[in-house]
Design an enzyme around this catalytic site. Sequence first.
Site, PDB file in Angstrom:
ATOM      1  N   ARG A  78      32.986  55.930  41.588  1.00 11.64           N
ATOM      2  CA  ARG A  78      33.477  55.932  42.974  1.00 11.64           C
ATOM      3  C   ARG A  78      33.657  54.547  43.574  1.00 11.64           C
ATOM      4  NH1 ARG A  78      33.853  59.306  46.489  1.00 11.64           N
ATOM      5  NH2 ARG A  78      32.430  58.468  48.060  1.00 11.64           N
ATOM      6  N   HIS A 112      23.846  61.570  48.664  1.00 12.97           N
ATOM      7  CA  HIS A 112      23.626  60.296  49.362  1.00 12.97           C
ATOM      8  C   HIS A 112      22.341  59.595  48.934  1.00 12.97           C
ATOM      9  CE1 HIS A 112      24.791  57.580  52.736  1.00 12.97           C
ATOM     10  NE2 HIS A 112      25.978  58.034  52.376  1.00 12.97           N
ATOM     11  N   ARG A 137      34.584  68.512  50.443  1.00 11.50           N
ATOM     12  CA  ARG A 137      33.167  68.155  50.367  1.00 11.50           C
ATOM     13  C   ARG A 137      32.425  68.932  51.440  1.00 11.50           C
ATOM     14  NH1 ARG A 137      30.360  62.435  52.032  1.00 11.50           N
ATOM     15  NH2 ARG A 137      30.069  63.519  54.002  1.00 11.50           N
ATOM     16  N   GLU A 179      38.870  60.233  47.941  1.00 14.52           N
ATOM     17  CA  GLU A 179      38.287  60.722  49.199  1.00 14.52           C
ATOM     18  C   GLU A 179      39.227  60.423  50.373  1.00 14.52           C
ATOM     19  OE1 GLU A 179      34.579  58.837  50.134  1.00 14.52           O
ATOM     20  OE2 GLU A 179      34.016  60.380  51.589  1.00 14.52           O
ATOM     21  N   TYR A 228      22.397  63.555  56.558  1.00 20.22           N
ATOM     22  CA  TYR A 228      23.626  62.850  56.214  1.00 20.22           C
ATOM     23  C   TYR A 228      24.825  63.823  56.195  1.00 20.22           C
ATOM     24  CZ  TYR A 228      27.434  60.957  53.766  1.00 20.22           C
ATOM     25  OH  TYR A 228      28.726  60.595  53.493  1.00 20.22           O
ATOM     26  N   GLU A 278      29.899  54.443  45.187  1.00 24.43           N
ATOM     27  CA  GLU A 278      30.550  53.896  46.385  1.00 24.43           C
ATOM     28  C   GLU A 278      29.911  52.580  46.817  1.00 24.43           C
ATOM     29  OE1 GLU A 278      30.052  57.259  48.983  1.00 24.43           O
ATOM     30  OE2 GLU A 278      28.474  56.252  50.087  1.00 24.43           O
ATOM     31  N   ASP A 317      27.678  65.593  48.527  1.00 22.11           N
ATOM     32  CA  ASP A 317      27.129  64.230  48.472  1.00 22.11           C
ATOM     33  C   ASP A 317      25.623  64.275  48.722  1.00 22.11           C
ATOM     34  OD1 ASP A 317      26.650  61.519  48.626  1.00 22.11           O
ATOM     35  OD2 ASP A 317      28.261  61.094  50.060  1.00 22.11           O
ATOM     36  N   GLU A 366      27.517  64.012  44.180  1.00 21.62           N
ATOM     37  CA  GLU A 366      27.723  62.571  44.320  1.00 21.62           C
ATOM     38  C   GLU A 366      26.413  61.859  44.625  1.00 21.62           C
ATOM     39  OE1 GLU A 366      30.609  61.842  47.391  1.00 21.62           O
ATOM     40  OE2 GLU A 366      29.716  59.908  47.873  1.00 21.62           O
ATOM     41  N   TRP A 400      18.817  56.199  52.844  1.00 21.69           N
ATOM     42  CA  TRP A 400      19.629  56.980  53.791  1.00 21.69           C
ATOM     43  C   TRP A 400      20.843  57.555  53.082  1.00 21.69           C
ATOM     44  CZ3 TRP A 400      24.723  55.806  55.449  1.00 21.69           C
ATOM     45  CH2 TRP A 400      25.253  56.795  56.316  1.00 21.69           C
TER      46      TRP A 400
HETATM   47  O1  KDG Z   1      29.327  53.184  55.287  1.00 19.49           O
HETATM   48  C1  KDG Z   1      28.707  54.211  54.592  1.00 19.49           C
HETATM   49  C2  KDG Z   1      29.686  55.338  54.346  1.00 19.49           C
HETATM   50  O2  KDG Z   1      30.847  54.853  53.771  1.00 19.49           O
HETATM   51  C3  KDG Z   1      29.096  56.414  53.473  1.00 19.49           C
HETATM   52  O3  KDG Z   1      27.947  56.934  54.054  1.00 19.49           O
HETATM   53  C4  KDG Z   1      30.115  57.508  53.270  1.00 19.49           C
HETATM   54  O4  KDG Z   1      28.817  58.446  51.517  1.00 19.49           O
HETATM   55  C5  KDG Z   1      29.878  58.330  52.064  1.00 19.49           C
HETATM   56  C6  KDG Z   1      31.034  59.016  51.503  1.00 19.49           C
HETATM   57  O5  KDG Z   1      30.864  59.618  50.456  1.00 19.49           O
HETATM   58  O6  KDG Z   1      32.093  58.961  52.104  1.00 19.49           O
HETATM   59 MG    MG Z   2      29.094  59.160  49.508  1.00 19.55          MG
END
Ligand code: KDG
Ligand code: MG
Length: 402
Positions: free
Chosen positions: A283, A212, A147, A339, A159, A262, A210, A236, A402
Amino acid sequence: MKITDAYVNITSPGRNFVTLKIVTDEGIYGLGDGTLNGRELAVAAYLTEHVIPCLIGRDPFQTEDIWQYLYRGAYWRRGPVTMSAIAAVDVALWDIKGKALQTPIYNLLGGRSRESVMVYCHAFGKDVGAALEDVAKHKEMGYRAIRVQSGVPGLKSTYGVGKVAGHYEPAERGLPTEYEWETEAYLRSVPPLFSKMRETFGEELHLLHDCHHRLTPIEAARLGKELEPFHLFWIEDPTPAELQEGFRLIRQHTTTPLAVGEVFNSLWDAHELIRNQWIDYVRATVVHAGGLTHLKKLADFAALYHVKTGCHGATDLSPVSMAAALHFGLAVHNFGIQEHMPHSEETDAVFPHQYSYQDGYMHPGDKPGLGVDLDEKLAAHYEYQRAYLPVNRKQDGTLTDW
Ligand code: KDG
Ligand code: MG
């Protein structure tokens, strides 16, 4: 066999972890992870005050009935706190089952579908050059899937990019840090980053990214389209997924594979995404989505629609979850990728484990149950510390994802 005792352990070897230990009258115990980053004590209280009293005297082999009892029986359903608490119980029960039957958990989930589990790691840099160096370093370590995140010109922080090279841990002690965001600058920065990655590393390396949750569907569609020449393994969380229909629009515009989930807590969060084939990888994780019992159902449902697993595996999931994820990944037929963000030495010492990494792949080990333990004496040295994930504001001050 009967459950005679259960208690929650909270420890902070560099970061906070919530672990449930369930003890039986035969002396066998099981471990489950209930860590919810930045909201740890809510899960701990949910377990201690509301769940543990209902477990005493039950047969730990009844994973399905206990799951339904805690889910349906609570009347109030889903949500990250509830589902992480249920997951902690569920995984601890599977651990007990495996130990009692003297077999690794993957054998109870269908047995091995593969020899080992392909994992992806995280590489990042404050700019393209630093990200290239970090990818080269991880490639050298044998990872086949990486990643890649990089700093965005004009933004102080973003991020996935640590303040110091080689280390990224989003939760910080104290009150939430504020990050800064500007979508257009980000969208301009990502395609050149991956163009450079392909130019340098060729086509074979799997590259992931990602977003995010930061884009609208049409912005995500643009990004997916512009990344098509670089054949990413996935992008992602391109957009927040409360509105599952949002993914229809992204899907109509791009062939870049999409991964999401996630933050999902149940199959219902992904139901429309999967049924409509708007995503390629789901995920959801063992800890935040109700444990192995529920995640297996989600994976089986996803398999009907050619959707594969790509479970979350950041460091806020404890080694107990990592082990559970690896048993799961070894067993389910529609496994995609897992991951892998390695834990600190302190964390690994508190949670001695059997799982191992070799050449881009991981294996849960063949010990009965999960193959993870908790060193409670060592854990007691690391007291809980309040920590939060950052919050994010646009440059005009508007609070954003975020
Ligand atoms: O607690 C938040 C994290 O697990 C996250 O920000 C991690 O996005 C993430 C990832 O893909 O690992
Ligand atoms: Mg993530």
